[in-house]
Design a protein around this motif. Structure first.
Motif, PDB file in Angstrom:
ATOM      1  N   GLU A   1       0.837  -1.203   0.000  1.00  0.00           N
ATOM      2  CA  GLU A   1       0.000   0.000   0.000  1.00  0.00           C
ATOM      3  C   GLU A   1       0.875   1.259   0.000  1.00  0.00           C
ATOM      4  N   GLU A   2       1.908   1.273   0.836  1.00  0.00           N
ATOM      5  CA  GLU A   2       2.796   2.424   0.895  1.00  0.00           C
ATOM      6  C   GLU A   2       3.661   2.518  -0.365  1.00  0.00           C
ATOM      7  N   ALA A   3       4.014   1.368  -0.942  1.00  0.00           N
ATOM      8  CA  ALA A   3       4.816   1.362  -2.164  1.00  0.00           C
ATOM      9  C   ALA A   3       4.071   2.038  -3.310  1.00  0.00           C
ATOM     10  N   VAL A   4       2.766   1.846  -3.372  1.00  0.00           N
ATOM     11  CA  VAL A   4       1.959   2.508  -4.409  1.00  0.00           C
ATOM     12  C   VAL A   4       1.973   4.020  -4.198  1.00  0.00           C
ATOM     13  N   LYS A   5       1.862   4.446  -2.944  1.00  0.00           N
ATOM     14  CA  LYS A   5       1.865   5.883  -2.648  1.00  0.00           C
ATOM     15  C   LYS A   5       3.189   6.539  -3.042  1.00  0.00           C
ATOM     16  N   GLN A   6       4.301   5.791  -2.882  1.00  0.00           N
ATOM     17  CA  GLN A   6       5.614   6.347  -3.183  1.00  0.00           C
ATOM     18  C   GLN A   6       6.022   6.175  -4.649  1.00  0.00           C
ATOM     19  N   GLY A   7       5.156   5.548  -5.420  1.00  0.00           N
ATOM     20  CA  GLY A   7       5.465   5.361  -6.832  1.00  0.00           C
ATOM     21  C   GLY A   7       6.389   4.205  -7.118  1.00  0.00           C
ATOM     22  N   LEU A   8       6.637   3.377  -6.121  1.00  0.00           N
ATOM     23  CA  LEU A   8       7.425   2.165  -6.339  1.00  0.00           C
ATOM     24  C   LEU A   8       6.602   1.088  -7.039  1.00  0.00           C
ATOM     25  N   ALA A   9       5.298   1.200  -6.991  1.00  0.00           N
ATOM     26  CA  ALA A   9       4.375   0.284  -7.659  1.00  0.00           C
ATOM     27  C   ALA A   9       3.223   1.100  -8.237  1.00  0.00           C
ATOM     28  N   ASP A  10       2.463   0.475  -9.134  1.00  0.00           N
ATOM     29  CA  ASP A  10       1.401   1.202  -9.841  1.00  0.00           C
ATOM     30  C   ASP A  10       0.011   0.950  -9.282  1.00  0.00           C
ATOM     31  N   GLY A  11      -0.199  -0.153  -8.604  1.00  0.00           N
ATOM     32  CA  GLY A  11      -1.525  -0.429  -8.094  1.00  0.00           C
ATOM     33  C   GLY A  11      -1.583  -1.736  -7.348  1.00  0.00           C
ATOM     34  N   LEU A  12      -2.741  -2.007  -6.763  1.00  0.00           N
ATOM     35  CA  LEU A  12      -2.982  -3.253  -6.045  1.00  0.00           C
ATOM     36  C   LEU A  12      -3.655  -4.240  -6.999  1.00  0.00           C
ATOM     37  N   GLY A  13      -3.182  -5.457  -7.010  1.00  0.00           N
ATOM     38  CA  GLY A  13      -3.796  -6.444  -7.888  1.00  0.00           C
ATOM     39  C   GLY A  13      -3.023  -7.749  -7.906  1.00  0.00           C
ATOM     40  N   SER A  14      -3.751  -8.840  -8.141  1.00  0.00           N
ATOM     41  CA  SER A  14      -3.164 -10.181  -8.214  1.00  0.00           C
ATOM     42  C   SER A  14      -2.934 -10.561  -9.678  1.00  0.00           C
ATOM     43  N   LEU A  15      -2.405 -11.736  -9.880  1.00  0.00           N
ATOM     44  CA  LEU A  15      -2.191 -12.236 -11.242  1.00  0.00           C
ATOM     45  C   LEU A  15      -3.507 -12.320 -12.000  1.00  0.00           C
ATOM     46  N   ASP A  16      -4.531 -12.892 -11.382  1.00  0.00           N
ATOM     47  CA  ASP A  16      -5.819 -13.025 -12.060  1.00  0.00           C
ATOM     48  C   ASP A  16      -6.406 -11.652 -12.406  1.00  0.00           C
ATOM     49  N   TYR A  17      -6.260 -10.702 -11.494  1.00  0.00           N
ATOM     50  CA  TYR A  17      -6.770  -9.354 -11.750  1.00  0.00           C
ATOM     51  C   TYR A  17      -6.078  -8.730 -12.965  1.00  0.00           C
ATOM     52  N   VAL A  18      -4.751  -8.843 -13.012  1.00  0.00           N
ATOM     53  CA  VAL A  18      -4.009  -8.242 -14.118  1.00  0.00           C
ATOM     54  C   VAL A  18      -4.376  -8.914 -15.440  1.00  0.00           C
ATOM     55  N   ALA A  19      -4.481 -10.242 -15.441  1.00  0.00           N
ATOM     56  CA  ALA A  19      -4.835 -10.953 -16.672  1.00  0.00           C
ATOM     57  C   ALA A  19      -6.238 -10.567 -17.144  1.00  0.00           C
ATOM     58  N   ARG A  20      -7.155 -10.472 -16.193  1.00  0.00           N
ATOM     59  CA  ARG A  20      -8.559 -10.217 -16.551  1.00  0.00           C
ATOM     60  C   ARG A  20      -8.833  -8.751 -16.858  1.00  0.00           C
ATOM     61  N   GLU A  21      -8.365  -7.851 -16.003  1.00  0.00           N
ATOM     62  CA  GLU A  21      -8.750  -6.444 -16.101  1.00  0.00           C
ATOM     63  C   GLU A  21      -7.754  -5.568 -16.859  1.00  0.00           C
ATOM     64  N   VAL A  22      -6.487  -5.934 -16.821  1.00  0.00           N
ATOM     65  CA  VAL A  22      -5.469  -5.079 -17.454  1.00  0.00           C
ATOM     66  C   VAL A  22      -5.106  -5.596 -18.845  1.00  0.00           C
ATOM     67  N   ILE A  23      -4.739  -6.875 -18.930  1.00  0.00           N
ATOM     68  CA  ILE A  23      -4.340  -7.452 -20.218  1.00  0.00           C
ATOM     69  C   ILE A  23      -5.545  -7.833 -21.063  1.00  0.00           C
ATOM     70  N   LYS A  24      -6.665  -8.132 -20.404  1.00  0.00           N
ATOM     71  CA  LYS A  24      -7.895  -8.559 -21.087  1.00  0.00           C
ATOM     72  C   LYS A  24      -7.724  -9.922 -21.754  1.00  0.00           C
ATOM     73  N   ALA A  25      -6.922 -10.776 -21.157  1.00  0.00           N
ATOM     74  CA  ALA A  25      -6.747 -12.154 -21.630  1.00  0.00           C
ATOM     75  C   ALA A  25      -6.749 -13.045 -20.402  1.00  0.00           C
ATOM     76  N   GLU A  26      -7.927 -13.535 -20.046  1.00  0.00           N
ATOM     77  CA  GLU A  26      -8.098 -14.208 -18.759  1.00  0.00           C
ATOM     78  C   GLU A  26      -7.390 -15.553 -18.679  1.00  0.00           C
ATOM     79  N   GLU A  27      -7.229 -16.229 -19.825  1.00  0.00           N
ATOM     80  CA  GLU A  27      -6.522 -17.514 -19.810  1.00  0.00           C
ATOM     81  C   GLU A  27      -5.038 -17.269 -19.532  1.00  0.00           C
ATOM     82  N   ILE A  28      -4.489 -18.021 -18.584  1.00  0.00           N
ATOM     83  CA  ILE A  28      -3.086 -17.860 -18.185  1.00  0.00           C
ATOM     84  C   ILE A  28      -2.324 -19.135 -18.513  1.00  0.00           C
ATOM     85  N   ILE A  29      -1.216 -18.995 -19.226  1.00  0.00           N
ATOM     86  CA  ILE A  29      -0.346 -20.134 -19.542  1.00  0.00           C
ATOM     87  C   ILE A  29       1.018 -19.891 -18.926  1.00  0.00           C
ATOM     88  N   ASP A  30       1.490 -20.875 -18.187  1.00  0.00           N
ATOM     89  CA  ASP A  30       2.764 -20.766 -17.459  1.00  0.00           C
ATOM     90  C   ASP A  30       3.918 -21.190 -18.362  1.00  0.00           C
TER      91      ASP A  30
END
Length: 336
Positions: free
Chosen positions: A273-302
């Motif tokens: 939470e503090e890292a986001v405030k200091q600009g060390l990170a861009d936001g809060l989110g998990s792998l599933d969140y990023v795949a679904r909401e940011v990349i818009k490709a919900e299927e994940i391949i390792d």
């Protein structure tokens, strides 16, 4: 008077030779002998059957291991050989970043290259859970991520689970965006070199240090010798230079998003939470969140390069067989 003839008579067909009489053993002794021979025969047959069973067992075992190895390799490489649709490509960064570890540059780059080269991968996510490690290995991965981004025109996202500290954060800033959990540990932008000094203890117990070197600084930072101010200054200058490289990398990766403070590059670390405030990170989110909401490709391949179970078993079997063969060779007689 006729003398008796001592010459033995020549045998003829009419008079067969007389064989010496062999007395048959008593019935009791013959029974004991037969019992011993019967027991020996049973034991011999039992050993032969056991030997055949073990031989068959080992043959089937090696056959099974070979089939399992082939299946493991096929199952792990399926995503590289079969065309895939739009998806999010995942590469894991876990544990200490060091040569020979699962988070070495060699292992990470293998997975990253496969992920970038797949036409179906819409973007690449590096999921991080690492306390850091080698600045050299971290720098290699950072540079390669930036090169692959430019070559394949794909975005990279870093998703931090438990921690992205020190060298792990070094790699994270190569991503276009960094997402964290509110309780993730982020930062620790610094360099360290640790050790111990035992020279005073040795004096107290009466132990003398005898160190021979060719080169006045070859024994630099020896823990059993008194600290040398010139050598300490040299080591500190080297650490400061590596720290400056780290700082430049973070500034290059984060750009104007970084809200620099006197503590930013001091080695301190913060929660997500503090890292986001200091600009060390861009936001809060998990792998599933990023795949679904940011990349818009919900299927994940390792695409993470891993040593499969079959390879680990083969190495263990190989080591055991090699050790057994060496023992056998040592026990064998030689012509020398």
């Amino acid at each position: 008077m006729t003398q008796p003839d001592d010459t033995p008579s020549t045998p003829t067909l009419d008079s067969p030779p007389v064989l010496p009489t062999v007395q048959a053993p008593p019935a009791a002794s013959r029974g004991a002998f037969d019992h011993v021979m019967e027991q020996f025969a049973r034991d011999y047959l039992r050993d032969r059957r056991s030997s055949r069973r073990w031989s068959l067992f080992f043959r089937l075992g090696w056959l099974g291991l070979g089939l399992f190895a082939a299946w493991s390799v096929y199952s792990e490489n399926t995503h590289n050989s079969v065309p895939t649709g739009p998806h999010t490509a995942l590469v894991e960064l876990r544990g200490e970043i060091a040569v020979g570890s699962e988070a070495s540059a060699e292992v990470l780059l293998s997975g990253l290259k496969s992920a970038f080269e797949d036409q179906g991968a819409q973007a690449v996510v590096v999921r991080i859970n690492s306390p850091g490690g080698s600045p050299v290995q971290s720098g290699i991965v950072y540079d390669e991520i930036r090169r692959l981004k430019d070559k394949h025109k794909k975005k990279v996202y870093a998703v931090v689970e438990e921690s992205a500290a020190s060298g792990a954060y070094y790699i994270a800033v190569a991503a276009d965006e960094i997402y964290v959990d509110k309780a993730s540990i982020v930062g620790s932008i610094g360099v360290l070199m640790d050790g111990f000094g035992f020279d005073e203890v040795m004096k107290k117990v009466g132990v003398e240090r005898r160190l021979l070197t060719a080169g006045s600084n070859k024994g630099m930072l020896d823990p059993f010798s008194p600290e040398n101010p010139q050598q300490r200054a040299h080591a500190q200058a080297m650490l400061d230079q590596i720290h400056r490289q780290f700082i430049d990398t973070v500034k290059q990766g984060r750009g104007e998003r970084l809200k620099e403070t006197p503590d930013t590059f001091s080695g301190l670390f913060w929660n997500g939470e503090e890292a986001v405030k200091q600009g060390l990170a861009d936001g809060l989110g998990s792998l599933d969140y990023v795949a679904r909401e940011v990349i818009k490709a919900e299927e994940i391949i390792d695409y993470t390069a891993r040593e499969n179970v079959a390879e680990r078993l083969a190495k263990r079997f190989g080591a055991a067989v090699g050790e057994g063969a060496a023992r056998s060779l040592r026990a064998m007689p030689s012509l020398n």
